[in-house]
Design a protein around this motif. Structure first.
Motif, mmCIF file in Angstrom:
data_model
loop_
_atom_site.group_PDB
_atom_site.id
_atom_site.type_symbol
_atom_site.label_atom_id
_atom_site.label_comp_id
_atom_site.label_asym_id
_atom_site.label_seq_id
_atom_site.Cartn_x
_atom_site.Cartn_y
_atom_site.Cartn_z
ATOM 1 N N MET A 155 0.847 -1.188 0.000
ATOM 2 C CA MET A 155 0.000 0.000 0.000
ATOM 3 C C MET A 155 0.888 1.246 0.000
ATOM 4 O O MET A 155 1.952 1.258 0.607
ATOM 5 N N LEU A 156 0.434 2.265 -0.666
ATOM 6 C CA LEU A 156 1.246 3.479 -0.823
ATOM 7 C C LEU A 156 1.679 4.091 0.503
ATOM 8 O O LEU A 156 2.849 4.435 0.671
ATOM 9 N N ILE A 157 0.750 4.236 1.417
ATOM 10 C CA ILE A 157 1.078 4.931 2.667
ATOM 11 C C ILE A 157 2.124 4.160 3.472
ATOM 12 O O ILE A 157 3.032 4.761 4.049
ATOM 13 N N SER A 158 2.023 2.845 3.488
ATOM 14 C CA SER A 158 3.016 2.069 4.242
ATOM 15 C C SER A 158 4.390 2.152 3.571
ATOM 16 O O SER A 158 5.413 2.187 4.258
ATOM 17 N N SER A 159 4.424 2.214 2.239
ATOM 18 C CA SER A 159 5.725 2.339 1.566
ATOM 19 C C SER A 159 6.332 3.722 1.827
ATOM 20 O O SER A 159 7.562 3.851 1.913
ATOM 21 N N ILE A 160 5.499 4.737 1.993
ATOM 22 C CA ILE A 160 6.017 6.072 2.327
ATOM 23 C C ILE A 160 6.627 6.065 3.729
ATOM 24 O O ILE A 160 7.729 6.582 3.941
ATOM 25 N N HIS A 161 5.934 5.450 4.686
ATOM 26 C CA HIS A 161 6.493 5.352 6.040
ATOM 27 C C HIS A 161 7.807 4.574 6.036
ATOM 28 O O HIS A 161 8.767 4.956 6.713
ATOM 29 N N GLU A 162 7.863 3.502 5.265
ATOM 30 C CA GLU A 162 9.095 2.711 5.169
ATOM 31 C C GLU A 162 10.220 3.548 4.561
ATOM 32 O O GLU A 162 11.356 3.529 5.058
ATOM 33 N N ASP A 163 9.914 4.298 3.507
ATOM 34 C CA ASP A 163 10.916 5.193 2.916
ATOM 35 C C ASP A 163 11.412 6.206 3.946
ATOM 36 O O ASP A 163 12.613 6.481 4.033
ATOM 37 N N HIS A 164 10.491 6.762 4.721
ATOM 38 C CA HIS A 164 10.882 7.745 5.738
ATOM 39 C C HIS A 164 11.810 7.113 6.775
ATOM 40 O O HIS A 164 12.788 7.743 7.201
ATOM 41 N N ASN A 165 11.509 5.888 7.189
ATOM 42 C CA ASN A 165 12.391 5.199 8.137
ATOM 43 C C ASN A 165 13.778 5.002 7.531
ATOM 44 O O ASN A 165 14.793 5.187 8.212
ATOM 45 N N ASN A 166 13.828 4.629 6.269
ATOM 46 C CA ASN A 166 15.115 4.427 5.600
ATOM 47 C C ASN A 166 15.882 5.735 5.449
ATOM 48 O O ASN A 166 17.102 5.777 5.675
ATOM 49 N N ILE A 167 15.193 6.790 5.091
ATOM 50 C CA ILE A 167 15.842 8.099 4.971
ATOM 51 C C ILE A 167 16.370 8.542 6.329
ATOM 52 O O ILE A 167 17.473 9.099 6.433
ATOM 53 N N SER A 168 15.616 8.262 7.389
ATOM 54 C CA SER A 168 16.071 8.594 8.747
ATOM 55 C C SER A 168 17.376 7.883 9.088
ATOM 56 O O SER A 168 18.247 8.456 9.754
ATOM 57 N N LYS A 169 17.527 6.639 8.645
ATOM 58 C CA LYS A 169 18.776 5.905 8.870
ATOM 59 C C LYS A 169 19.943 6.622 8.190
ATOM 60 O O LYS A 169 21.033 6.721 8.759
ATOM 61 N N LEU A 170 19.706 7.099 6.973
ATOM 62 C CA LEU A 170 20.756 7.842 6.262
ATOM 63 C C LEU A 170 21.095 9.135 6.986
ATOM 64 O O LEU A 170 22.269 9.509 7.084
ATOM 65 N N LEU A 171 20.078 9.815 7.486
ATOM 66 C CA LEU A 171 20.321 11.068 8.194
ATOM 67 C C LEU A 171 21.102 10.836 9.486
ATOM 68 O O LEU A 171 21.935 11.660 9.868
ATOM 69 N N LYS A 172 20.856 9.710 10.148
ATOM 70 C CA LYS A 172 21.634 9.368 11.346
ATOM 71 C C LYS A 172 23.098 9.145 10.980
ATOM 72 O O LYS A 172 24.001 9.587 11.697
ATOM 73 N N LEU A 173 23.336 8.461 9.870
ATOM 74 C CA LEU A 173 24.709 8.244 9.409
ATOM 75 C C LEU A 173 25.377 9.588 9.102
ATOM 76 O O LEU A 173 26.528 9.813 9.487
ATOM 77 N N LEU A 174 24.655 10.477 8.438
ATOM 78 C CA LEU A 174 25.211 11.799 8.132
ATOM 79 C C LEU A 174 25.470 12.592 9.409
ATOM 80 O O LEU A 174 26.491 13.288 9.517
ATOM 81 N N ALA A 175 24.567 12.483 10.380
ATOM 82 C CA ALA A 175 24.749 13.183 11.655
ATOM 83 C C ALA A 175 25.974 12.639 12.404
ATOM 84 O O ALA A 175 26.702 13.416 13.047
ATOM 85 N N ARG A 176 26.216 11.334 12.320
ATOM 86 C CA ARG A 176 27.427 10.759 12.934
ATOM 87 C C ARG A 176 28.683 11.331 12.279
ATOM 88 O O ARG A 176 29.677 11.613 12.956
ATOM 89 N N ASN A 177 28.619 11.521 10.967
ATOM 90 C CA ASN A 177 29.760 12.128 10.276
ATOM 91 C C ASN A 177 29.945 13.578 10.687
ATOM 92 O O ASN A 177 31.076 14.050 10.815
ATOM 93 N N LEU A 178 28.857 14.269 10.897
ATOM 94 C CA LEU A 178 28.940 15.658 11.368
ATOM 95 C C LEU A 178 29.604 15.700 12.751
ATOM 96 O O LEU A 178 30.483 16.530 12.993
ATOM 97 N N THR A 179 29.212 14.788 13.624
ATOM 98 C CA THR A 179 29.826 14.708 14.952
ATOM 99 C C THR A 179 31.316 14.404 14.825
ATOM 100 O O THR A 179 32.138 14.996 15.537
ATOM 101 N N ALA A 180 31.667 13.505 13.927
ATOM 102 C CA ALA A 180 33.081 13.173 13.712
ATOM 103 C C ALA A 180 33.860 14.405 13.255
ATOM 104 O O ALA A 180 34.978 14.653 13.735
ATOM 105 N N ILE A 181 33.275 15.174 12.352
ATOM 106 C CA ILE A 181 33.943 16.395 11.876
ATOM 107 C C ILE A 181 34.156 17.356 13.037
ATOM 108 O O ILE A 181 35.244 17.904 13.216
ATOM 109 N N LYS A 182 33.111 17.538 13.845
ATOM 110 C CA LYS A 182 33.216 18.466 14.986
ATOM 111 C C LYS A 182 34.249 17.995 16.001
ATOM 112 O O LYS A 182 34.861 18.808 16.692
ATOM 113 N N ASN A 183 34.422 16.674 16.104
ATOM 114 C CA ASN A 183 35.398 16.115 17.041
ATOM 115 C C ASN A 183 36.751 15.859 16.384
ATOM 116 O O ASN A 183 37.593 15.171 16.949
#
Length: 177
Positions: A1-29
């Motif tokens: 169903m479309l809505i469930s695939s959108i939620h799944e995409d959002h969860n996956n994008i959130s994982k990428l954003l966490k990885l990017l945020a970890r890199n930001l923390t690494a840069i700051k440190n």
């Protein structure tokens, strides 16, 4: 169903954003950063999210706005998707420049990375907390059935799908750790 695939995409994008945020923390440190992983995360957002995920959302949002007048908050998502695409392209160019050995001050890169992550998160939160619950509450089963007929078959996700694309093998591995 479309809505469930959108939620799944959002969860996956959130994982990428966490990885990017970890890199930001690494840069700051002042730790080392794998810029290729950052490039791959941005590339995924450009190739999959902008070309597949956002059009899926836009199909639903346009239908909703046409059916339920006064849905200004939903209507503005088109412009927000365009804005995010521009921000993503700009950030991708910056990452590419670094990978081609251009000299970019680390604090400037960290600022751009932070702005990118914050903008993406704010967009996801708006959709998950305000827009999608409103739409789910008002659209009927017939509405969803109609929307499903308007959407072409699901494509295999090149990063989070059953078969990871060669382009994203390193990124997939990094997301698991």
């Amino acid at each position: 169903m479309l809505i469930s695939s959108i939620h799944e995409d959002h969860n996956n994008i959130s994982k990428l954003l966490k990885l990017l945020a970890r890199n930001l923390t690494a840069i700051k440190n002042e730790k080392s950063v794998n810029y290729s992983l950052i490039r791959d995360a941005v590339r995924y957002l450009q190739e999959h999210a902008e070309r597949y995920h956002h059009p899926k959302e836009d199909l639903i949002y346009h239908y909703y706005v046409d059916k339920y007048k006064g849905a200004e908050e939903v209507a503005r998502l088109d412009a927000e998707h365009d804005s995010l695409a521009g921000l993503t392209a700009e950030f991708a160019d910056t990452v590419d420049m670094i990978l081609m050995d251009a000299v970019i001050p680390l604090d400037l890169f960290a600022e751009k990375l932070n702005r990118f992550v914050v903008s993406q998160r704010e967009h996801l939160e708006l959709e998950e907390r305000a827009i999608l619950p409103l739409i789910k509450k008002q659209l009927t089963k017939d509405d969803w059935d109609y929307l499903q007929t308007q959407w072409e078959s699901e494509l295999s996700d090149p990063l989070f799908g059953e078969q990871v694309s060669d382009t994203f093998v390193e990124l997939a591995s990094a997301l698991k750790s």
